[in-house]
Each structure stands twice: as C-alpha cells, then as structure tokens.
Design an enzyme around this catalytic site. Structure first.
Site, PDB file in Angstrom:
ATOM      1  N   GLU A 296       0.824  -1.208   0.000  1.00  0.00           N
ATOM      2  CA  GLU A 296       0.000   0.000   0.000  1.00  0.00           C
ATOM      3  C   GLU A 296       0.864   1.267   0.000  1.00  0.00           C
ATOM      4  O   GLU A 296       0.432   2.330  -0.442  1.00  0.00           O
ATOM      5  CB  GLU A 296      -0.945   0.002   1.221  1.00  0.00           C
ATOM      6  CG  GLU A 296      -2.159   0.884   1.016  1.00  0.00           C
ATOM      7  CD  GLU A 296      -3.264   0.647   2.044  1.00  0.00           C
ATOM      8  OE1 GLU A 296      -4.408   1.007   1.748  1.00  0.00           O
ATOM      9  OE2 GLU A 296      -2.984   0.113   3.140  1.00  0.00           O
ATOM     10  N   HIS A 323       6.922 -26.733   0.242  1.00  0.00           N
ATOM     11  CA  HIS A 323       6.089 -27.729  -0.437  1.00  0.00           C
ATOM     12  C   HIS A 323       4.935 -27.062  -1.167  1.00  0.00           C
ATOM     13  O   HIS A 323       3.919 -27.689  -1.436  1.00  0.00           O
ATOM     14  CB  HIS A 323       5.590 -28.753   0.590  1.00  0.00           C
ATOM     15  CG  HIS A 323       6.732 -29.444   1.266  1.00  0.00           C
ATOM     16  ND1 HIS A 323       7.246 -30.646   0.827  1.00  0.00           N
ATOM     17  CD2 HIS A 323       7.500 -29.067   2.311  1.00  0.00           C
ATOM     18  CE1 HIS A 323       8.265 -30.987   1.592  1.00  0.00           C
ATOM     19  NE2 HIS A 323       8.456 -30.050   2.499  1.00  0.00           N
ATOM     20  N   LYS A 437     -13.958   2.661  -2.880  1.00  0.00           N
ATOM     21  CA  LYS A 437     -14.727   3.122  -1.703  1.00  0.00           C
ATOM     22  C   LYS A 437     -15.910   3.955  -2.163  1.00  0.00           C
ATOM     23  O   LYS A 437     -17.028   3.798  -1.670  1.00  0.00           O
ATOM     24  CB  LYS A 437     -13.842   4.009  -0.817  1.00  0.00           C
ATOM     25  CG  LYS A 437     -12.937   3.278   0.125  1.00  0.00           C
ATOM     26  CD  LYS A 437     -12.333   4.319   1.076  1.00  0.00           C
ATOM     27  CE  LYS A 437     -11.170   3.746   1.850  1.00  0.00           C
ATOM     28  NZ  LYS A 437     -10.465   4.748   2.623  1.00  0.00           N
TER      29      LYS A 437
HETATM   30  O1  PA5 Z   1      -2.691   1.797   5.976  1.00  0.00           O
HETATM   31  C1  PA5 Z   1      -3.739   2.393   5.823  1.00  0.00           C
HETATM   32  O2  PA5 Z   1      -3.833   3.611   5.891  1.00  0.00           O
HETATM   33  C2  PA5 Z   1      -5.000   1.620   5.567  1.00  0.00           C
HETATM   34  O3  PA5 Z   1      -4.757   0.278   5.292  1.00  0.00           O
HETATM   35  C3  PA5 Z   1      -5.905   1.734   6.780  1.00  0.00           C
HETATM   36  O4  PA5 Z   1      -5.276   1.190   7.889  1.00  0.00           O
HETATM   37  C4  PA5 Z   1      -7.227   1.026   6.551  1.00  0.00           C
HETATM   38  O5  PA5 Z   1      -7.834   1.496   5.376  1.00  0.00           O
HETATM   39  C5  PA5 Z   1      -8.164   1.304   7.714  1.00  0.00           C
HETATM   40  O6  PA5 Z   1      -8.290   2.673   7.886  1.00  0.00           O
HETATM   41  P1  PA5 Z   1      -8.798   3.317   9.210  1.00  0.00           P
HETATM   42  O7  PA5 Z   1      -7.822   2.983  10.290  1.00  0.00           O
HETATM   43  O8  PA5 Z   1      -8.845   4.761   8.922  1.00  0.00           O
HETATM   44  O9  PA5 Z   1     -10.137   2.735   9.497  1.00  0.00           O
END
Ligand code: PA5
Length: 468
Positions: A296, A323, A437
């Site tokens: 990410e 494996h 989203k």
């Molecule tokens: O790393 C990130 O920013 C995302 O993966 C968030 O952790 C995830 O979308 C959850 O977001 P939030 O903590 O705002 O609910």
C-alpha cells in the site's frame, strides 16, 4: 540482542556471474551511495515536516501510558478482547498476538494465559465470522476496541453498529458504552466526537501516524498490553532500531540496505516480486503485516511522471511453503527476491527420537532436533536459491520477543519510507483505494456519493456473452 541482515546472496561475487544471473554486482552495489544519500535527504525533509510521526512513537511515553493505564485500571475484568478494524488497524494486533503470545493463545485455559484475555480481531465484514464470534462471547466480560484512524472506514463502522446494537440488547445502554473503547485520530473522523458526546473511552492515534505505520500506537500497544505483552520492551527495541536506521553510512543502516537492495532488484534486475518468508510459525502473521506495508505504500503512480511503479510483496512461511511456493521461486520466472527471517533461539525445541533405524527415510532424522531441522531447511533453501542465481537475503533475530519484534517493525517501516523516496512515490497515502470506496458508498446510498453514483452507472454492464 540483535537484528541483522545477511545479504551475501543478493550480490554476485563477480561481474561475469552478475551478468549471467541478472544479479547485482558488488561494483553496482558500491555505486549506489548517491541514490541512498538522495533517499536520506527526502527522509530528512519528511521528518522535518512532521509527517513521519511513527519515528517518535518509541519515545512517546505519554502515548504508551494511555494503553498501560487502561490495562492497569481494567485488569481482570475481561475474558475476551475484540478488535474491530481493517488494514493497518488490524494486521498489527494480529501479528503481535501470533508473535508474542504462546501458540494457540485463544484456545489456552485462563491459567495458561496468566489470566490475560483472549484476543479476537475482526478484520472483515463477513457475517459468517462475526456472528459466530458474537454467539460465543460472554458480552459482559468482553471489551470491544474499535480502531480506525480516519474514524469513518465503512467496514469498521458497520462492525461497530452491529456490535453496539448487540451490546445494548444484552447489557443495556450504559454497560454497552463501558464495553467499548475507541482508538482513533485525536480530532478527525466520526469516532472522536461520538466518544466525547457519549462518554466512551478513546485513545489516540497521533495525527501524523497513518494506518499501516500505526502498530506502535494504541492500535497495537493497547491489544498487546491487554494480553500481557511487555510493551516497554517492544518500544525499546523499536527505538534501538530507529537509531541504527538513521546512520548515513549505508553499510551500517539495515533499513537503508533492505530498501536499496529491493529497489535495485525491482528496477534494474526485473525482480518485481518480493517474498518475505519467516522460518518461524510465530512470525507467520508478521509477513502479512509487511505485505500491506510494502504494497500500500509503494504501489502507486510516480510523482515525477505518473508512471505506475512498485514491487509486489508476497508472504510465505518456511518450511511449509517449501512444499508449495518454493518450486516457483526456484524455477519459475526469475522475477523475485526472497527475504528469509531466521530466529537463532526459537524457544521450545524437541529431539527427534531415534526409531526405525533400519528405514533410510527416517533413520537420518533421529537424534537431531526439530528446531535444527527447521533452520537447516532454511539454510538449504537459501543455498539452493543462490545456486540457481535467485537472489535472497536473511534477517536474523536472536529471539522472537518484544524487543526484537519492535526492532523488526521499525526496520521495515523506515525501509518503506526510504523505498518511497527511491521510487519517487508518497509512501504515506493510498489514493488507489478511493474509487472502490466511492462506488461502495454509491451503491449503499451514501448521501455525498452522487458523482460516484453517476460514474458507476456509466460503467459497461456485464455482457451475458462473456459468462460461462
Ligand atoms: O494503511 C492504511 O492507511 C490503511 O490500510 C488503513 O489502515 C485502513 O484502510 C483502515 O483505515 P482506518 O484505520 O482509517 O479505518
């Protein structure tokens, strides 16, 4: 106590073998100092602008105290703790439980858990899992930690609404509030004002710490402390590593070495897939935490020209995946690096009994230990990959304990920031998840999603000709 990286198998010993295996030559590696200096300059500037808040977490005693005070005040009250969260708000707590609590924690009797509660992490909205868990829990002895940095993530908010309703039905409105704690931004999002208005306890995720960098905030520290993990040592290990990873000398900077090697392997040698493969069951979920951090943060459009860049992280587990995936790593496309995690002192060990000494397939095992077998298999796999020109490196921890896990977390978080600078992307945002989203909001009828609704409606619909 140490965390080291052996990257001998990432480098070809001479230019000829570097060319033969499309590997990094020692001379190419030595020539990377300038790139690293530039990455460090970006890092320093981000730090100066206050956006790398995760670096300050190990020494933020007041923040850690929010969690330890909470635990001191509630010790013995809960049999079960449930985290509601997703992504960076869930993967850290899961990784800490698997790494730092005895195997099968949630199945152990209370005495074996030292009377610390079980920890469940609901990191999805599949009703199959949620309903099954809610049915099993004694709600009067359960704490629900609602974790969301943004305070508005659809999955977590939906879980919260379901849980709140259940709690009120079972316990009444006041007791329901006592069964909740929010972990969220100090100001922004829906959870903070709700907490204030309703008197629900709330702990802070500092404004300058994003989801996937938040494991050392109450996101990870509160669940860890609730399970009796020594969070002081976790933070101390992280601080020790933070200092090491600020060295200007690449050879002394583990995060710099990791980031530079992975970046060069991807961009100059075509090693686009980067595997993290601990040889340790306690670190199984740590690999999943890393996958999110690396994916990410780095998979996005380059700032300078919009080109799409980023390595593809992959989690594996030794020896299990020998494996499963190792055939692919050995003989599939030469597009991978493999990072092993080795543990010097695995804790428990057992001798393999000498039986069936007349059966060749069993006789050679007798007298060795299971931990020894696991470690030898790791060395054998690393050696076999190197022999085939498949680059790999090994991170070695003395032990899987809070100090070393804190160090490993910080190493990989800082490496991610360095890698972001090398790729010329912003490692702290995630614009690519936004459109999905918005489409979700549109389909669920959220009031402010009109534009997304129009875009969604313009998408070509499924064509029955292409369905089988
Ligand atoms: O790393 C990130 O920013 C995302 O993966 C968030 O952790 C995830 O979308 C959850 O977001 P939030 O903590 O705002 O609910």
């Amino acid at each position: 106590m140490s965390v080291t990286i052996d990257y001998s198998n990432m480098l070809a010993r001479d230019d000829a073998s570097a060319e033969a295996h499309a590997a990094l030559s020692e001379s190419a590696w030595s020539a990377t100092r300038g790139d690293f200096a530039r990455a460090q300059a970006v890092f320093a500037s981000q730090r100066a602008h206050g956006v790398l808040g995760f670096l300050d977490l190990p020494t933020d005693a007041a923040l850690a105290k929010q969690s330890t005070d909470f635990v001191a005040a509630t010790r013995g009250r809960y049999h079960d703790v449930v985290v509601l969260g997703i992504g960076g708000s869930a993967l850290g707590p899961i990784a800490l439980r698997t790494a730092l609590r005895p195997s099968g924690w949630n199945s152990l009797p209370d005495v074996a858990r030292g009377e610390w509660p079980r920890l469940h992490v609901l990191d999805n909205v599949d009703p199959v899992t949620i309903l099954a868990l809610l049915e099993r829990l004694e709600l009067a002895r359960t704490l629900f930690i609602v974790i969301s940095k943004s305070g508005g993530t659809a999955e977590t908010m939906a879980q919260y609404l379901v849980v709140r309703q259940r709690l009120e039905e079972a316990l009444g409105s006041e007791k329901a509030k006592e069964a909740l704690v929010f972990v969220t931004d100090p100001e922004k999002g829906a959870l903070r004002p709700l907490a204030r208005a309703e008197g629900i306890r709330a702990l802070d995720i500092p404004a300058n710490v994003g989801g996937r960098f938040s494991v050392l905030t109450p996101v990870g520290i509160l669940p860890a402390a609730l399970m009796g993990i020594d969070v002081g040592h976790l933070l101390a290990g992280a601080e020790d590593m933070r200092r090491r990873c600020e060295s200007e000398e690449l050879a002394k900077n583990p995060a710099g070495v990791f980031a530079m090697l992975q970046y060069l392997a991807d961009t100059t040698l075509g090693k686009h897939v980067q595997v993290l493969m601990p040889y340790s069951d306690p670190l199984r979920d740590f690999a999943a935490w890393f996958v999110q951090l690396w994916a990410e943060s780095l998979g996005k459009a380059r700032k300078s020209d919009g080109a799409h860049v980023g390595p593809t992280p992959l989690a594996a587990l030794g020896a299990t995946d020998q494996h499963s995936q190792v055939q692919l790593f050995m003989e599939g496309p030469a597009d991978k690096t493999i990072t092993f995690i080795a543990v010097k002192e695995g804790g428990a060990d057992v001798e393999i009994p000498k039986r069936h000494q007349d059966v060749a397939e069993l006789a050679y095992l007798g007298g060795h230990r299971l931990g020894e077998l696991l470690d030898i298999e790791r060395r054998a796999t690393a050696g076999a990959l190197a022999r085939r020109g498949r680059p790999n490196m090994t991170i070695t921890l003395d032990r899987v304990d809070p100090w070393h896990i804190g160090g490993l977390i910080m190493l990989l978080e800082i490496a991610t920031i360095y890698a972001g600078a090398l790729y010329d992307v912003n490692p702290l945002d995630q614009p690519g998840v936004e459109l999905g989203k918005q489409f979700t909001y549109a389909m669920l009828g959220r009031a402010d999603a009109e534009r997304a609704r129009q875009e969604w409606n313009m998408l070509p619909k499924a064509d029955p000709r292409w369905s089988v």
